[in-house]
Design a protein around this motif. Structure first.
Motif: not given
Length: 504
Positions: A288-301
């Motif tokens: 619940d504490c983790a937010e998956v969001r990488c630095w790649d602004g174009s990453c579809p996920a």
């Protein structure tokens, strides 16, 4: 040439909830082999248990022992350093150590934050500190909360539940089903209006029939008598009297440790697709504490909503992913490259006896909206407590709401998860809950998911029953099915009953 044994790698897990317990299972063999020194820091005095079923414990429907997911004594005997009742105050990243509030420092080579979420404290006059709630006021988040509600039920006090979400409704229904006097207070026209739309009014009527007093209004404060809760004040001065107040106003990810050591955070602790905290090499976050969001602004996920879903199933999937990655690294065997599971639309299921509701996907679409490919079908029968809404795009089901129609709801969920087209005659699905159509619902095949939380198929449960498991608990121990939200318990029972009916 030195014959000294290799120094075990120090892995510290902060948090000892269901997700941490799942990760620990992956690490135990390496502790036994002497290549990992594992420390688990849990703030509660209790080892991991299933928080989703705390309401069942509160009303006496389930024993505390039945929802436990880890045995602290067994882990200690196996060589795990388990610290219960300990609070991590700060992470000292330069020196790779976790500082506890009692002054102890625990060094790490790898740190996993599994701190979960904390309940939201509503802005009410008389409530100022979530750690210092007045007597008679509690959340319904942990076992100590469950014991407080259980005591209120035993004393036959009226219980006021504040919050019209799934947690509040399930708590209210559970207490009412066990003979408690319950008032549910919510904002908006009806409980769960945001998710169910017009179906929320049908749900409100069902709650009333279940013996719950449903009150709509904005809460402004609490009343104390002799220092103890005695009533909830609503805007306009209305007073809702009771002997106990249960706060079920939502949760937020716990990011305090990450914020305190300058890890990137948003709604949760920002992690990449390997669940590693951004800009680090030795810290991970799961659950619940983790937010998956990488630095790649174009990453579809990572485009769109990335906030933690607050569901036990995705947390377990993350624990499995990280556990397998750690295991591959520790054993020197290259792991198969596997990305994060797709972020699936959550299927929200209200689990209660006699009152059922389910919703998933896009549900805001209006039946009169003119948009290419979009079609919305709505059926309402408030007199019988039934409501259904189906949203399709090019015939494929993309959103659903179903209240008071369990067979139709189950069929729609099956079609939604498969991305299937609906039949041209939508009304055919409604007949599944009629007397004539009671047996017409499709029986899911062995590959269909029975337990969404643990990702267990119907076939796996059937194999478990065939091998001798005769109770839900037996099946849960052998397969993990039913260890999450508990919403699949009836389906597991049905598989068991079907097997033994044929066998006899």
């Amino acid at each position: 040439m030195s014959n000294a044994a290799p120094v075990p790698e120090r892995i510290v897990v902060v948090g000892f909830g269901p997700v941490a317990a799942r990760l620990i299972e992956h690490l135990e063999p390496f502790v036994a082999a002497g290549c990992v020194a594992l420390t688990v820091i849990g703030q509660e005095q209790d080892a991991a248990y299933n928080r989703v079923l705390v309401a069942d414990v509160a009303v006496g429907r389930t024993r505390e022992s039945a929802i436990r997911l880890a045995d602290a004594a067994a882990l200690i005997a196996a060589g795990v350093d388990v610290r219960l009742g300990a609070r991590a105050a700060r992470v000292d990243r330069p020196f790779r150590r976790v500082l506890l509030d009692d002054g102890q420092a625990i060094g790490y080579d790898r740190l996993v934050l599994a701190t979960g979420s904390r309940p939201l404290l509503p802005r009410l006059e008389g409530l100022h500190d979530e750690l210092l709630l007045p007597p008679g006021v509690s959340f319904l988040r942990d076992l100590s909360d469950a014991r407080a509600v259980s005591a209120a039920l035993a004393a036959r006090q009226r219980i006021v539940v504040l919050g019209g979400g799934i947690l509040g409704i399930e708590a209210a229904l559970a207490a009412a089903e066990e003979g408690g006097r319950v008032t549910l207070v919510h904002n908006g026209r009806a409980p769960m209006e945001r998710f169910l739309g017009e179906g929320s009014r049908v749900l409100a009527a069902a709650l009333t029939r279940a013996g719950i007093t449903v009150v709509a209004g904005t809460s402004t404060g609490i009343t104390l008598t002799d220092g103890r809760f005695s009533g909830l004040t609503l805007e306009g001065g209305t007073q809702v009297n009771g002997g106990a107040l249960v706060l079920a106003c939502g949760v937020r990810p716990r990011t305090e440790l990450a914020d305190g050591c300058d890890l990137p955070t948003a709604a949760g602790i920002l992690v990449d697709h390997e669940l590693r905290a951004l800009d680090t090499q030795d810290i991970w976050a799961i659950g619940d504490c983790a937010e998956v969001r990488c630095w790649d602004g174009s990453c579809p996920a990572c485009i769109g909503v990335t906030t933690p879903q607050g569901l036990i199933g995705p947390g377990w999937q993350q624990a499995d992913q990280l556990g397998r990655a750690f295991a591959a690294d520790l054993s020197g065997v290259p792991a198969a490259v596997v990305g994060l599971p797709d972020r699936r639309d959550a299927v929200l299921v209200l689990k209660a006896r006699g009152v059922d509701a389910v919703t998933a996907g896009e549900t805001d679409a209006d039946p009169w909206t003119v948009e290419p490919g979009l079609a919305v079908a709505v059926w309402t029968d408030p007199g019988h407590g039934r409501y259904a809404k189906m949203v399709t795009r090019d015939g494929v089901l993309t959103g659903l709401v179903c209240v008071g129609m369990p067979r139709t709801g189950a069929e729609l969920v099956l079609l939604f998860e498969r991305g299937s087209e609906l039949p041209a005659d939508r009304s055919s699905l409604l007949r599944l809950d009629s007397i004539e159509g009671a047996g017409a619902a499709r029986t899911p095949g062995p590959d269909a998911t029975l337990c969404r939380c643990a990702g267990i198929t119907r076939g796996t449960v059937q194999e478990s029953v065939h091998s001798g498991c005769a109770t839900v608990q037996d099946v849960s121990v052998g397969t993990r099915a039913g260890t999450g939200c508990g919403g699949c318990h009836d389906e597991i029972r049905a598989v068991i009953e079907q097997h033994f009916a044929v066998a006899s």
